[in-house]
Write an enzyme that holds these catalytic residues in place. Structure first.
Site, short mmCIF file in Angstrom:
data_model
loop_
_atom_site.label_atom_id
_atom_site.label_comp_id
_atom_site.label_asym_id
_atom_site.label_seq_id
_atom_site.Cartn_x
_atom_site.Cartn_y
_atom_site.Cartn_z
N CYS A 120 0.83 -1.21 0.00
CA CYS A 120 0.00 0.00 0.00
C CYS A 120 0.86 1.26 0.00
CB CYS A 120 -0.92 0.00 1.21
SG CYS A 120 -1.86 1.53 1.37
N VAL B 170 -5.38 1.21 5.78
CA VAL B 170 -4.02 1.34 6.33
C VAL B 170 -3.36 2.58 5.73
CG1 VAL B 170 -3.73 -1.12 6.76
CG2 VAL B 170 -3.13 -0.19 4.51
N GLU C 190 -5.19 7.69 8.95
CA GLU C 190 -4.78 8.69 7.96
C GLU C 190 -3.27 8.88 7.91
OE1 GLU C 190 -7.01 10.35 5.75
OE2 GLU C 190 -8.20 8.70 6.54
N SER C 191 -2.67 8.44 6.83
CA SER C 191 -1.20 8.44 6.73
C SER C 191 -0.61 9.81 6.99
CB SER C 191 -0.76 7.92 5.36
OG SER C 191 -1.32 8.70 4.32
#
Lengths: 209, 256
Positions: free
Chosen positions: B33, B72, B84-85
């Site tokens: 991802c 993710v 939330e990256s």
């Protein structure tokens, strides 16, 4: 003028795509006409191709008559359903716009058919950054000349629908294609809001092109 | 040589939630991802110790769906889940201020964040290229080309930004948050497209010399050297990503 037509009396045959048939479909939708929207898979096409007058799709079966050539059958439908303009001059004005759109379609097809993959990226750039903007700019100017509402006679004609069909295919991949052409953008939005068109857009199969 | 901590099986529904050390960062991840990669790169760049829990995104465990927003990366820390990256990367940067990835100057930081947002525009056409399908192969090829033209618009923005700045990285002389946040999609498009669509020239134009230099330099960054995937790894993943039995563990079985 029209007999109460049964769905089977009008049959439009093409691939499962918008492509060269969508203008005809938009015309039929706008007219509220029941018809068979036949979509052939490639194997089916392969088997009927030898029997087609020009070996090509789309074809239009209309009350017993088989019509070929996408532009001819679209023009026929436009005439049948009052979307070809109100006199000879307007007929010609609509044809002019259709031809201009077809120049852009031809340019796109040329890129698609060019087998030189190394060149393709540059051809695509030229298409999207030069050829199409130039063509759309010319159409935008024509539209403005005519008052900005429709291309011909201040009324909807198949010229508007044909441009719409073309833009519709492009927009899915290149959403900014109409930036800089506000009148055309506005025209496409108004076309989408026409009740019969809106209904068709919501119900038609989703296709790549 | 022991395998990296992120080379662990992706947990599917039925598997219990692993216990986490509350005082240690645990990342809920998926090996391929791009969003989750941002978080892993930040942790590696800042040398923050962390544990990894990989998630099977097609068969998500119930606890993952219930306790997080279902995507993710998620950073689990002191009993909290941070989704939330971009949010969890900022959190990690603040958690360990000694190795700041964001610039100190608020204006510089804001401009960097704007660039990250701008580069996000690339994602839709990037996936468009990967996912284009249809009955007519010529038309599908056209679609890829048209989508890639959109991707190139962002690449041009990146090229112009690097040229204007004249620095090795977007963040200056050393790699920073901006670079790491935009990297994952560049990593994928520069490796996957040429494998999946050979000969279609869906490559970064050779005129974009600053961007190409940046890419070369990014591959030398230790965090990316450790976690980034070269060769046909991304291509292999994407080729089967749509299937119900998507093999998230393909890198594990390869090593066996």
């Amino acid at each position: 003028k029209h007999s109460q037509n049964k769905m089977s009396e009008i049959k439009l045959s093409y691939f499962n795509a918008r492509g060269r048939a969508e203008t005809a479909r938009l015309l039929l939708a706008h007219a509220g006409v029941r018809y068979t929207d036949q979509r052939l898979a490639s194997e089916q096409f392969a088997s009927v191709k030898p029997r087609l007058p020009f070996g090509q799709l789309p074809t239009l079966k209309y009350e017993g008559e088989l019509l070929c050539q996408s532009m001819s059958l679209a023009r026929f439908l436009a005439n049948e359903y009052g979307l070809a303009g109100r006199n000879s001059i307007e007929n010609a004005q609509a044809d002019e716009i259709v031809d201009a759109v077809n120049d852009m379609i031809a340019a796109r097809v040329a890129v698609m058919q060019d087998s030189d993959d190394a060149k393709k990226s540059e051809l695509m750039r030229k298409l999207l950054e030069e050829t199409l903007p130039t063509g759309l700019g010319q159409l935008e100017a024509r539209l403005v000349e005519r008052g900005g509402q429709f291309f011909v006679g201040n009324n909807l004609t198949w010229a508007d629908l044909h441009l719409y069909a073309f833009v519709d295919i492009f927009r899915s991949n290149n959403p900014e294609v109409l930036d800089g052409f506000p009148k055309i953008k506005n025209l496409t939005e108004r076309i989408e809001e026409l009740p019969n068109i809106s209904k068709w857009l919501q119900s038609r199969p989703e296709t790549v092109f | 040589m022991s395998s990296p901590i992120w080379d662990v099986p992706h947990l599917a529904s039925g598997a219990p939630e692993p216990s986490a050390d509350p005082d240690k960062v645990t990342v809920y991840n998926m090996r391929f991802c791009p969003f989750a990669e941002r978080t892993i790169l930040v942790l590696l760049a800042k040398k923050i110790p962390f544990d990894v829990v990989n998630i099977n995104l097609k068969k998500k465990p119930d606890w993952f769906v219930e306790k997080t927003w279902g995507t993710v990366s998620v950073v689990r820390y002191k009993g909290e889940y941070i989704m939330e990256s971009l949010v969890n990367c900022d959190f990690l940067d603040e958690l360990e201020p000694s190795t700041a990835l964001h610039p100190k100057d608020p204006l510089e930081k804001a401009m960097g964040r704007l660039l990250v947002e701008k580069c996000g525009k690339m994602r839709t056409p990037y996936y468009g290229v990967l996912l284009a399908k249809g009955d007519n192969p010529e038309e599908v090829k056209m679609k890829r080309l048209e989508m890639f033209h959109e991707v190139k618009k962002t690449l041009e923005i990146m090229e112009n930004e690097l040229k204007k700045k004249g620095t090795t990285f977007f963040s200056g002389g050393s790699v920073g948050m901006t670079d790491l946040m935009v990297w994952p999609w560049i990593e994928r498009l520069t490796t996957a497209y040429r494998v999946l669509f050979p000969g279609e020239n869906l490559d970064i134009p050779k005129e974009m010399i600053s961007l190409l230099a940046w890419i070369k330099n990014m591959w030398e960054v230790p965090a990316i050297k450790a976690y980034g995937l070269k060769g046909d790894n991304h291509a292999k993943f994407y080729a089967q990503a749509a299937s119900e039995n998507c093999d998230y563990d393909m890198l594990l079985t390869k090593g066996a």
